[in-house]
Design a protein around this motif. Sequence first.
Motif, mmCIF file in Angstrom:
data_model
loop_
_atom_site.group_PDB
_atom_site.id
_atom_site.type_symbol
_atom_site.label_atom_id
_atom_site.label_comp_id
_atom_site.label_asym_id
_atom_site.label_seq_id
_atom_site.Cartn_x
_atom_site.Cartn_y
_atom_site.Cartn_z
ATOM 1 N N ALA A 222 -23.491 -16.891 -56.424
ATOM 2 C CA ALA A 222 -22.490 -16.301 -55.553
ATOM 3 C C ALA A 222 -22.584 -14.778 -55.643
ATOM 4 O O ALA A 222 -22.977 -14.240 -56.669
ATOM 5 C CB ALA A 222 -21.110 -16.775 -55.972
ATOM 6 N N PRO A 223 -22.239 -14.073 -54.544
ATOM 7 C CA PRO A 223 -21.739 -14.543 -53.261
ATOM 8 C C PRO A 223 -22.825 -14.459 -52.199
ATOM 9 O O PRO A 223 -23.928 -13.980 -52.459
ATOM 10 C CB PRO A 223 -20.650 -13.524 -52.967
ATOM 11 C CG PRO A 223 -21.273 -12.231 -53.455
ATOM 12 C CD PRO A 223 -22.076 -12.615 -54.675
ATOM 13 N N ASP A 224 -22.510 -14.885 -50.981
ATOM 14 C CA ASP A 224 -23.362 -14.568 -49.837
ATOM 15 C C ASP A 224 -23.365 -13.053 -49.635
ATOM 16 O O ASP A 224 -22.340 -12.387 -49.796
ATOM 17 C CB ASP A 224 -22.805 -15.195 -48.556
ATOM 18 C CG ASP A 224 -22.884 -16.705 -48.553
ATOM 19 O OD1 ASP A 224 -23.726 -17.265 -49.269
ATOM 20 O OD2 ASP A 224 -22.078 -17.327 -47.840
ATOM 21 N N VAL A 225 -24.513 -12.518 -49.250
ATOM 22 C CA VAL A 225 -24.614 -11.095 -48.921
ATOM 23 C C VAL A 225 -25.104 -11.006 -47.484
ATOM 24 O O VAL A 225 -26.292 -11.130 -47.205
ATOM 25 C CB VAL A 225 -25.564 -10.355 -49.883
ATOM 26 C CG1 VAL A 225 -25.642 -8.876 -49.505
ATOM 27 C CG2 VAL A 225 -25.100 -10.506 -51.327
ATOM 28 N N TYR A 226 -24.160 -10.822 -46.561
ATOM 29 C CA TYR A 226 -24.469 -10.873 -45.136
ATOM 30 C C TYR A 226 -25.214 -9.625 -44.677
ATOM 31 O O TYR A 226 -24.879 -8.508 -45.087
ATOM 32 C CB TYR A 226 -23.188 -11.031 -44.326
ATOM 33 C CG TYR A 226 -22.390 -12.247 -44.712
ATOM 34 C CD1 TYR A 226 -22.871 -13.526 -44.458
ATOM 35 C CD2 TYR A 226 -21.153 -12.122 -45.353
ATOM 36 C CE1 TYR A 226 -22.137 -14.647 -44.815
ATOM 37 C CE2 TYR A 226 -20.414 -13.237 -45.715
ATOM 38 C CZ TYR A 226 -20.911 -14.501 -45.447
ATOM 39 O OH TYR A 226 -20.193 -15.603 -45.813
ATOM 40 N N ASN A 227 -26.178 -9.837 -43.799
ATOM 41 C CA ASN A 227 -26.956 -8.738 -43.233
ATOM 42 C C ASN A 227 -26.389 -8.266 -41.905
ATOM 43 O O ASN A 227 -27.080 -7.589 -41.147
ATOM 44 C CB ASN A 227 -28.412 -9.175 -43.044
ATOM 45 C CG ASN A 227 -29.079 -9.545 -44.355
ATOM 46 O OD1 ASN A 227 -28.962 -8.819 -45.331
ATOM 47 N ND2 ASN A 227 -29.764 -10.674 -44.387
#
Length: 291
Positions: A197-202
């Motif tokens: 974790a966590p998601d790392v959005y682009n």
Amino acid sequence: MVRFRDKVNPKMPKEIGFMREAGLVVAKIHQALREAAKPGMTTGELDQVCRDVIKAEGAKSNFLNYHGFPATVCISVNDEIVHGIPGSRKLEAGDLVKFDCGAYVNRENKQWHGDAAFSMIIGGEEAGSQTARELNEVTQTALYEVIRELAKGAQTLNAVGDTVEMVVAERAIDYGWEAGIVEEYVGHGIGNAMHEAPDVYNYSVRGKLMKLRPGQVFAIEPMLTAGDPDNSTDDDGWTVRTKDGSLACQWEHTVAIMPGGVWVLTALDGGAEILAPAGLKPVTLPGVVTD
């Protein structure tokens, strides 16, 4: 690559030091791949280059056999975005190739991981098309600008996606075309496992994402395309490519949030070259190997 939404567990300084050891292995793999990737080389031969470095460094591959992946490095060519399987394909001058790989070390009965990717034009920049050169530049710049924003003291993880979108928009003005942002594949936390974790959005998202604090470590990996970012997975169950056949690009580093800055764990120089244009230096740990 995969999606997580739980809270991240910060690492202690000693643990970040262990991750730096793994990150240096990954950096050395990248160095060897850059030197070896020439026209006529097969992707399978380049996988062996990766294996040889991992063995020489006394580390382990975190890609090999991960959910059944059969190699130590993902090698994705031209319209392939990510997860390309090495094999008999020979690279040609002008190919835009993505190399995504990782390694881990065992310390104090735990695994400590590093993960990073880079793209290059086979045969040198002059061998590639203008689109390939511009796509590679905008993707690399997106990653580097994210790292600089984190080093300047960004408050939340929103800084990643917001910065990628800003760079894409600025380069659209410069180049006369706008890169597509692949949304299905994102960055991630990293530590005792390659994907945490966590998601790392682009890309920019609504709402406030997690607050950034020292000890957090992220694998940041923007993936951009020269056309529509819509994609599909090949019958091999791994290789992801653009549906419209447009070129794709990926750059990635494992980055530790440190008191007063960042440490790029998968860069040989710790991120010094990346941070220099912003007048910044990596924040490292006393007594911990830095190169």
